[in-house]
Design a protein around this motif. Structure first.
Motif, PDB file in Angstrom:
ATOM      1  N   GLU A  15       0.844  -1.117   0.107  1.00  0.00           N
ATOM      2  CA  GLU A  15      -0.063   0.126  -0.128  1.00  0.00           C
ATOM      3  C   GLU A  15       0.973   1.254   0.029  1.00  0.00           C
ATOM      4  OE1 GLU A  15      -3.594   0.037  -0.429  1.00  0.00           O
ATOM      5  OE2 GLU A  15      -2.920  -1.978  -1.012  1.00  0.00           O
ATOM      6  N   ARG A  16       2.060   1.241   0.847  1.00  0.00           N
ATOM      7  CA  ARG A  16       2.813   2.337   0.622  1.00  0.00           C
ATOM      8  C   ARG A  16       3.521   2.448  -0.710  1.00  0.00           C
ATOM      9  NH1 ARG A  16       6.700   1.257   5.859  1.00  0.00           N
ATOM     10  NH2 ARG A  16       5.198   2.193   7.739  1.00  0.00           N
ATOM     11  N   ARG A  17       3.661   1.482  -1.357  1.00  0.00           N
ATOM     12  CA  ARG A  17       4.306   1.689  -2.734  1.00  0.00           C
ATOM     13  C   ARG A  17       3.409   2.143  -3.724  1.00  0.00           C
ATOM     14  NH1 ARG A  17       6.418  -2.902  -2.853  1.00  0.00           N
ATOM     15  NH2 ARG A  17       4.576  -4.154  -3.589  1.00  0.00           N
ATOM     16  N   ALA A  18       2.120   1.819  -3.718  1.00  0.00           N
ATOM     17  CA  ALA A  18       0.904   2.085  -4.418  1.00  0.00           C
ATOM     18  C   ALA A  18       0.581   3.793  -4.138  1.00  0.00           C
ATOM     19  CB  ALA A  18      -0.167   1.189  -4.359  1.00  0.00           C
ATOM     20  N   TYR A  19       0.354   4.016  -2.868  1.00  0.00           N
ATOM     21  CA  TYR A  19       0.153   5.457  -2.711  1.00  0.00           C
ATOM     22  C   TYR A  19       1.242   6.284  -3.158  1.00  0.00           C
ATOM     23  CZ  TYR A  19      -1.193   9.147   0.511  1.00  0.00           C
ATOM     24  OH  TYR A  19      -1.619  10.439   0.931  1.00  0.00           O
ATOM     25  N   ALA A  20       2.527   5.828  -2.761  1.00  0.00           N
ATOM     26  CA  ALA A  20       3.900   7.146  -3.255  1.00  0.00           C
ATOM     27  C   ALA A  20       3.611   6.984  -4.868  1.00  0.00           C
ATOM     28  CB  ALA A  20       5.020   6.395  -3.094  1.00  0.00           C
ATOM     29  N   TRP A  21       3.208   5.901  -5.473  1.00  0.00           N
ATOM     30  CA  TRP A  21       3.203   5.987  -7.011  1.00  0.00           C
ATOM     31  C   TRP A  21       2.198   7.165  -7.391  1.00  0.00           C
ATOM     32  CZ3 TRP A  21      -0.576   5.528 -10.674  1.00  0.00           C
ATOM     33  CH2 TRP A  21       0.215   5.500 -12.226  1.00  0.00           C
ATOM     34  N   VAL A  22       0.960   7.186  -6.729  1.00  0.00           N
ATOM     35  CA  VAL A  22      -0.078   7.900  -6.958  1.00  0.00           C
ATOM     36  C   VAL A  22       0.406   9.288  -6.753  1.00  0.00           C
ATOM     37  CG1 VAL A  22      -2.522   8.741  -6.606  1.00  0.00           C
ATOM     38  CG2 VAL A  22      -1.950   6.103  -7.002  1.00  0.00           C
ATOM     39  N   MET A  23       1.118   9.509  -5.525  1.00  0.00           N
ATOM     40  CA  MET A  23       1.272  10.962  -5.057  1.00  0.00           C
ATOM     41  C   MET A  23       2.581  11.286  -6.258  1.00  0.00           C
ATOM     42  SD  MET A  23      -0.872  11.532  -2.974  1.00  0.00           S
ATOM     43  CE  MET A  23      -0.077  13.124  -2.154  1.00  0.00           C
ATOM     44  N   GLU A  24       3.400  10.507  -6.896  1.00  0.00           N
ATOM     45  CA  GLU A  24       4.302  10.968  -7.510  1.00  0.00           C
ATOM     46  C   GLU A  24       3.744  11.231  -9.190  1.00  0.00           C
ATOM     47  OE1 GLU A  24       8.397   9.684  -9.835  1.00  0.00           O
ATOM     48  OE2 GLU A  24       7.620   8.492  -7.914  1.00  0.00           O
ATOM     49  N   HIS A  25       2.841  10.273  -9.680  1.00  0.00           N
ATOM     50  CA  HIS A  25       2.320  10.285 -10.781  1.00  0.00           C
ATOM     51  C   HIS A  25       0.940  11.383 -11.047  1.00  0.00           C
ATOM     52  CE1 HIS A  25       5.293   6.898 -11.139  1.00  0.00           C
ATOM     53  NE2 HIS A  25       5.280   7.213 -12.445  1.00  0.00           N
ATOM     54  N   HIS A  26       0.213  11.476  -9.866  1.00  0.00           N
ATOM     55  CA  HIS A  26      -0.892  12.311 -10.174  1.00  0.00           C
ATOM     56  C   HIS A  26      -0.859  13.359  -9.203  1.00  0.00           C
ATOM     57  CE1 HIS A  26      -3.339   9.531 -12.327  1.00  0.00           C
ATOM     58  NE2 HIS A  26      -2.706   8.778 -11.939  1.00  0.00           N
ATOM     59  N   GLY A  27      -0.022  13.471  -8.183  1.00  0.00           N
ATOM     60  CA  GLY A  27       0.248  14.714  -7.093  1.00  0.00           C
ATOM     61  C   GLY A  27       1.124  15.303  -7.541  1.00  0.00           C
ATOM     62  N   GLY A  28       2.233  15.077  -8.241  1.00  0.00           N
ATOM     63  CA  GLY A  28       3.366  16.036  -8.636  1.00  0.00           C
ATOM     64  C   GLY A  28       4.451  16.013  -7.544  1.00  0.00           C
ATOM     65  N   LEU A  29       4.427  14.796  -6.726  1.00  0.00           N
ATOM     66  CA  LEU A  29       5.588  14.943  -5.607  1.00  0.00           C
ATOM     67  C   LEU A  29       6.795  14.303  -6.176  1.00  0.00           C
ATOM     68  CD1 LEU A  29       3.569  13.764  -2.457  1.00  0.00           C
ATOM     69  CD2 LEU A  29       4.138  16.154  -3.175  1.00  0.00           C
ATOM     70  N   SER A  30       8.006  14.646  -5.716  1.00  0.00           N
ATOM     71  CA  SER A  30       9.019  13.852  -6.050  1.00  0.00           C
ATOM     72  C   SER A  30       9.121  12.418  -5.491  1.00  0.00           C
ATOM     73  CB  SER A  30      10.250  14.713  -5.375  1.00  0.00           C
ATOM     74  OG  SER A  30      10.518  14.755  -4.205  1.00  0.00           O
ATOM     75  N   PRO A  31      10.051  11.688  -5.903  1.00  0.00           N
ATOM     76  CA  PRO A  31      10.129  10.288  -5.350  1.00  0.00           C
ATOM     77  C   PRO A  31      10.111  10.183  -3.876  1.00  0.00           C
ATOM     78  CG  PRO A  31      11.089  10.146  -7.564  1.00  0.00           C
ATOM     79  CD  PRO A  31      10.525  11.677  -7.180  1.00  0.00           C
ATOM     80  N   ALA A  32      10.932  11.317  -3.214  1.00  0.00           N
ATOM     81  CA  ALA A  32      11.056  11.188  -2.149  1.00  0.00           C
ATOM     82  C   ALA A  32      10.022  11.844  -1.136  1.00  0.00           C
ATOM     83  CB  ALA A  32      12.694  12.099  -1.998  1.00  0.00           C
ATOM     84  N   GLU A  33       9.304  12.838  -1.789  1.00  0.00           N
ATOM     85  CA  GLU A  33       8.225  13.472  -1.314  1.00  0.00           C
ATOM     86  C   GLU A  33       7.242  12.340  -1.096  1.00  0.00           C
ATOM     87  OE1 GLU A  33       8.795  18.041  -2.286  1.00  0.00           O
ATOM     88  OE2 GLU A  33       7.889  16.829  -3.919  1.00  0.00           O
ATOM     89  N   ALA A  34       7.135  11.559  -2.337  1.00  0.00           N
ATOM     90  CA  ALA A  34       5.888  10.536  -2.171  1.00  0.00           C
ATOM     91  C   ALA A  34       6.085   9.530  -1.298  1.00  0.00           C
ATOM     92  CB  ALA A  34       5.867  10.272  -3.707  1.00  0.00           C
ATOM     93  N   ALA A  60      -4.919   2.381  -1.633  1.00  0.00           N
ATOM     94  CA  ALA A  60      -3.950   3.444  -1.806  1.00  0.00           C
ATOM     95  C   ALA A  60      -4.559   4.476  -2.655  1.00  0.00           C
ATOM     96  CB  ALA A  60      -2.763   2.978  -2.008  1.00  0.00           C
ATOM     97  N   TRP A  61      -4.987   4.066  -3.831  1.00  0.00           N
ATOM     98  CA  TRP A  61      -5.564   5.116  -4.944  1.00  0.00           C
ATOM     99  C   TRP A  61      -6.596   6.144  -4.282  1.00  0.00           C
ATOM    100  CZ3 TRP A  61      -4.679   6.077 -10.104  1.00  0.00           C
ATOM    101  CH2 TRP A  61      -5.836   6.799 -10.719  1.00  0.00           C
ATOM    102  N   HIS A  62      -7.664   5.430  -3.555  1.00  0.00           N
ATOM    103  CA  HIS A  62      -8.573   6.408  -3.024  1.00  0.00           C
ATOM    104  C   HIS A  62      -8.076   7.399  -1.997  1.00  0.00           C
ATOM    105  CE1 HIS A  62     -12.251   7.494  -1.074  1.00  0.00           C
ATOM    106  NE2 HIS A  62     -11.850   7.066   0.209  1.00  0.00           N
ATOM    107  N   TRP A  63      -7.042   6.615  -0.928  1.00  0.00           N
ATOM    108  CA  TRP A  63      -6.469   7.606   0.115  1.00  0.00           C
ATOM    109  C   TRP A  63      -5.607   8.627  -0.452  1.00  0.00           C
ATOM    110  CZ3 TRP A  63      -9.252   7.239   3.963  1.00  0.00           C
ATOM    111  CH2 TRP A  63      -9.769   6.081   4.367  1.00  0.00           C
ATOM    112  N   ALA A  64      -4.978   8.412  -1.774  1.00  0.00           N
ATOM    113  CA  ALA A  64      -4.079   9.397  -2.269  1.00  0.00           C
ATOM    114  C   ALA A  64      -5.075  10.375  -3.188  1.00  0.00           C
ATOM    115  CB  ALA A  64      -3.060   8.687  -3.544  1.00  0.00           C
ATOM    116  N   MET A  65      -5.922   9.994  -3.934  1.00  0.00           N
ATOM    117  CA  MET A  65      -6.921  10.811  -4.523  1.00  0.00           C
ATOM    118  C   MET A  65      -7.551  11.865  -3.456  1.00  0.00           C
ATOM    119  SD  MET A  65      -6.685  10.668  -7.681  1.00  0.00           S
ATOM    120  CE  MET A  65      -5.502   9.610  -8.378  1.00  0.00           C
ATOM    121  N   LEU A  66      -7.958  11.269  -2.260  1.00  0.00           N
ATOM    122  CA  LEU A  66      -8.288  12.299  -1.240  1.00  0.00           C
ATOM    123  C   LEU A  66      -7.284  13.314  -0.820  1.00  0.00           C
ATOM    124  CD1 LEU A  66     -10.120   9.784   1.188  1.00  0.00           C
ATOM    125  CD2 LEU A  66     -11.351  11.544  -0.016  1.00  0.00           C
TER     126      LEU A  66
END
Length: 91
Positions: A15-34, A60-66
């Protein structure tokens, strides 16, 4: 649900890996920030913690989109209600 420690840790990492992926690819965070955002969203919970792993009831998709779009993302961004094929391919 009763999980072994290994099962819990596997799910937590996934779930951490999936959340970080969404935050990087959809949230614009750097890999470290994600990764940091994923650690905040999915902290390790001790075995005896009440409701341990409750965060896993939504993916994780849902939590990241929120986090990215707010609690109205399902209305304001209906195209994001379902995970993207790229996200699904993570598993």
């Amino acid at each position: 649900m009763t999980w072994s420690e290994a099962q819990y840790l596997d799910c937590l990492q996934s779930e951490r890996r999936a959340y970080a992926w969404v935050m990087e690819h959809h949230g614009g965070l750097s890999p470290a920030e994600a990764r940091e955002a994923a650690l905040r969203c999915y902290p390790y919970e001790p075995v005896d913690a009440p409701y341990r792993g409750l965060v896993f009831h939504d993916e994780a998709w849902h939590w990241a989109m929120l986090a990215i779009h707010g609690d109205r993302y399902v209305v304001e961004h209906p195209e994001l209600v379902h995970p993207s094929p790229d996200y699904e391919a993570l598993e």
